[in-house]
Design a protein around this motif. Structure first.
Motif, PDB file in Angstrom:
ATOM      1  N   GLY A   1      -2.171   7.488   9.195  1.00 40.25           N
ATOM      2  CA  GLY A   1      -0.820   7.940   8.903  1.00 40.25           C
ATOM      3  C   GLY A   1      -0.281   7.484   7.565  1.00 40.25           C
ATOM      4  N   VAL A   2      -1.037   6.658   6.802  1.00 37.30           N
ATOM      5  CA  VAL A   2      -0.574   6.359   5.448  1.00 37.30           C
ATOM      6  C   VAL A   2      -0.826   7.557   4.530  1.00 37.30           C
ATOM      7  CG1 VAL A   2      -0.784   3.855   5.591  1.00 37.30           C
ATOM      8  CG2 VAL A   2      -2.741   5.203   4.873  1.00 37.30           C
ATOM      9  N   HIS A   3      -1.800   8.411   4.903  1.00 35.76           N
ATOM     10  CA  HIS A   3      -1.967   9.695   4.228  1.00 35.76           C
ATOM     11  C   HIS A   3      -0.883  10.611   4.779  1.00 35.76           C
ATOM     12  CE1 HIS A   3      -3.803  13.183   2.369  1.00 35.76           C
ATOM     13  NE2 HIS A   3      -3.763  13.801   3.541  1.00 35.76           N
ATOM     14  N   ASN A   4       0.193  10.742   4.020  1.00 39.40           N
ATOM     15  CA  ASN A   4       1.391  11.426   4.495  1.00 39.40           C
ATOM     16  C   ASN A   4       1.650  12.630   3.609  1.00 39.40           C
ATOM     17  OD1 ASN A   4       3.601  11.703   6.206  1.00 39.40           O
ATOM     18  ND2 ASN A   4       4.953  10.571   4.836  1.00 39.40           N
ATOM     19  N   PRO A   5       1.123  13.813   3.976  1.00 41.32           N
ATOM     20  CA  PRO A   5       1.161  14.956   3.061  1.00 41.32           C
ATOM     21  C   PRO A   5       2.531  15.580   2.872  1.00 41.32           C
ATOM     22  CG  PRO A   5       0.218  15.600   5.164  1.00 41.32           C
ATOM     23  CD  PRO A   5       0.413  14.112   5.223  1.00 41.32           C
ATOM     24  N   VAL A   6       3.480  15.298   3.765  1.00 49.15           N
ATOM     25  CA  VAL A   6       4.790  15.943   3.673  1.00 49.15           C
ATOM     26  C   VAL A   6       5.810  14.917   3.199  1.00 49.15           C
ATOM     27  CG1 VAL A   6       6.574  17.236   4.895  1.00 49.15           C
ATOM     28  CG2 VAL A   6       4.164  17.487   5.549  1.00 49.15           C
ATOM     29  N   PRO A   7       6.327  15.035   1.968  1.00 48.04           N
ATOM     30  CA  PRO A   7       7.317  14.071   1.478  1.00 48.04           C
ATOM     31  C   PRO A   7       8.531  14.008   2.400  1.00 48.04           C
ATOM     32  CG  PRO A   7       6.532  15.461  -0.305  1.00 48.04           C
ATOM     33  CD  PRO A   7       5.999  16.055   0.966  1.00 48.04           C
ATOM     34  N   GLY A   8       8.941  12.786   2.731  1.00 45.08           N
ATOM     35  CA  GLY A   8      10.110  12.606   3.585  1.00 45.08           C
ATOM     36  C   GLY A   8       9.824  12.668   5.065  1.00 45.08           C
ATOM     37  N   SER A   9       8.616  13.071   5.451  1.00 43.05           N
ATOM     38  CA  SER A   9       8.325  13.118   6.884  1.00 43.05           C
ATOM     39  C   SER A   9       8.080  11.717   7.413  1.00 43.05           C
ATOM     40  CB  SER A   9       7.096  13.996   7.138  1.00 43.05           C
ATOM     41  OG  SER A   9       5.951  13.423   6.552  1.00 43.05           O
ATOM     42  N   ASN A  10       8.238  11.563   8.713  1.00 48.66           N
ATOM     43  CA  ASN A  10       8.110  10.251   9.319  1.00 48.66           C
ATOM     44  C   ASN A  10       6.657   9.807   9.334  1.00 48.66           C
ATOM     45  OD1 ASN A  10      10.855  10.029   9.884  1.00 48.66           O
ATOM     46  ND2 ASN A  10      10.660  11.067  11.842  1.00 48.66           N
ATOM     47  N   SER A  11       6.440   8.557   9.018  1.00 49.47           N
ATOM     48  CA  SER A  11       5.131   7.936   9.104  1.00 49.47           C
ATOM     49  C   SER A  11       5.307   6.659   9.910  1.00 49.47           C
ATOM     50  CB  SER A  11       4.584   7.608   7.709  1.00 49.47           C
ATOM     51  OG  SER A  11       3.508   6.685   7.805  1.00 49.47           O
ATOM     52  N   PRO A  12       4.331   6.297  10.731  1.00 46.54           N
ATOM     53  CA  PRO A  12       4.474   5.055  11.499  1.00 46.54           C
ATOM     54  C   PRO A  12       4.424   3.814  10.630  1.00 46.54           C
ATOM     55  CG  PRO A  12       2.284   5.992  11.793  1.00 46.54           C
ATOM     56  CD  PRO A  12       3.080   7.001  11.036  1.00 46.54           C
ATOM     57  N   TRP A  13       4.082   3.959   9.338  1.00 47.58           N
ATOM     58  CA  TRP A  13       3.886   2.806   8.476  1.00 47.58           C
ATOM     59  C   TRP A  13       4.908   2.683   7.358  1.00 47.58           C
ATOM     60  CZ3 TRP A  13       0.410   0.093  10.970  1.00 47.58           C
ATOM     61  CH2 TRP A  13      -0.553   0.762  11.729  1.00 47.58           C
TER      62      TRP A  13
ATOM     63  N   TYR B   1       0.856  -1.182   0.000  1.00 45.65           N
ATOM     64  CA  TYR B   1       0.000   0.000   0.000  1.00 45.65           C
ATOM     65  C   TYR B   1       0.895   1.237   0.000  1.00 45.65           C
ATOM     66  CZ  TYR B   1      -3.741  -3.200   1.247  1.00 45.65           C
ATOM     67  OH  TYR B   1      -4.638  -4.233   1.240  1.00 45.65           O
ATOM     68  N   PRO B   2       0.499   2.307  -0.744  1.00 45.59           N
ATOM     69  CA  PRO B   2       1.310   3.528  -0.774  1.00 45.59           C
ATOM     70  C   PRO B   2       1.184   4.325   0.521  1.00 45.59           C
ATOM     71  CG  PRO B   2      -0.687   3.822  -2.068  1.00 45.59           C
ATOM     72  CD  PRO B   2      -0.661   2.375  -1.652  1.00 45.59           C
ATOM     73  N   VAL B   3       2.232   5.072   0.808  1.00 43.64           N
ATOM     74  CA  VAL B   3       2.230   6.015   1.934  1.00 43.64           C
ATOM     75  C   VAL B   3       2.596   7.373   1.355  1.00 43.64           C
ATOM     76  CG1 VAL B   3       3.205   6.584   4.196  1.00 43.64           C
ATOM     77  CG2 VAL B   3       2.960   4.184   3.516  1.00 43.64           C
ATOM     78  N   ASN B   4       1.586   8.172   1.043  1.00 44.02           N
ATOM     79  CA  ASN B   4       1.833   9.483   0.434  1.00 44.02           C
ATOM     80  C   ASN B   4       0.594  10.356   0.576  1.00 44.02           C
ATOM     81  OD1 ASN B   4      -0.007   8.744  -1.697  1.00 44.02           O
ATOM     82  ND2 ASN B   4       1.694   7.628  -2.678  1.00 44.02           N
ATOM     83  N   ALA B   5       0.687  11.555   0.036  1.00 47.90           N
ATOM     84  CA  ALA B   5      -0.400  12.522   0.203  1.00 47.90           C
ATOM     85  C   ALA B   5      -1.664  12.102  -0.527  1.00 47.90           C
ATOM     86  CB  ALA B   5       0.062  13.892  -0.283  1.00 47.90           C
TER      87      ALA B   5
END
Length: 249
Positions: A209-221, A180-184
């Motif tokens: 947290g898979v909706h990660n709007p800031v590229p390169g920011s930490n995500s728990p996934w 699954y993707p993790v990005n905005a």
């Protein structure tokens, strides 16, 4: 005499180095142990065959809990494992599980302890864990049904049209890892475990947290691999309800 002692010392060092090169350090396997036996007290593992448990070394596995201590990397080959309910671990006690595991060097396995206290059961699997390149911003999930007595279930994502993520998952059924993707652009997900025959919602697991709007920011996934295990009993109560245990690799 000093020169003789010098050359003797050099010879001894070379001999020691040659012998050291001949010795190979035995490798180990990775073994993750998950307690999914409803109503069980903490389970204590004994890897020493028939010998008494050394409590200061013995790992313990608590129901509906995953910690890094659930992952063991100290054994390989044909390995006995007896698992007791704490504190019923005396020499005369009968283990809840009495197993012989095959752990090739360098392999990765998960031992799911399931069933019930009256009828314990296991699922022993070889883990093929995917790699996520740094530029991909992905994660993966696999799904397992450890709910003894449950009918087959399916796994869907709330408010998502189309086919289910998993079409049928019987008791002790296990899927491969799904990416699954993790990005905005990816919306946060709620996995729904539903009865396959009736579509009744059994339980859910929210992935924030898979909706990660800031590229390169930490995500728990991001870059992680996770197992979502359906545990508990159908119509269970008092801590035995069907729920989801998340296990991270």
């Amino acid at each position: 005499m000093q020169r003789l002692i010098y050359f003797a010392g050099i010879f001894g060092m070379l001999l020691f180095a040659a012998c050291s090169k001949e010795k190979t350090t035995p490798g180990t396997a990775s073994l993750t142990i998950i307690n999914a036996v409803p109503g069980s007290r903490p389970l204590i593992g004994n890897f020493s065959g028939g010998s008494p448990i050394r409590y200061y070394l013995a790992p313990d596995f608590r129901y509906n809990t995953f910690l890094q201590s659930n992952r063991i990397s100290s054994y390989s080959g044909r390995q006995p494992l007896a698992i007791y309910q704490y504190p019923d671990t005396t020499d005369k006690s009968q283990p809840l599980f009495n197993l012989m595991l095959d752990l090739p060097i360098g392999s990765m396995h998960t031992l799911f302890l399931t069933g019930t206290l009256a009828k314990p059961d296991t699922l022993f699997v070889n883990d093929a864990v995917p790699y996520h390149p740094l530029g991909d911003s992905t994660c993966s999930f696999r799904f397992v049904n450890l709910s003894a007595g449950s009918a087959p279930v399916k796994v869907t994502i709330a408010q998502k049209n189309g086919p289910p993520e998993v079409s049928s998952l019987p008791y002790k059924g296990l899927t491969g890892f799904l990416n699954y993707p993790v990005n905005a652009a990816q919306e946060d997900m709620v996995f729904e475990f539903r009865d396959l025959a009736t579509d009744r919602l059994i339980t859910t697991y929210r992935v924030d947290g898979v909706h990660n709007p800031v590229p390169g920011s930490n995500s728990p996934w991001v870059y992680g691999n996770f197992t979502l295990a359906l545990i508990g009993l159908p119509d269970g109560t008092n801590g035995r309800e069907q729920t989801i245990l998340s296990i991270r690799y």
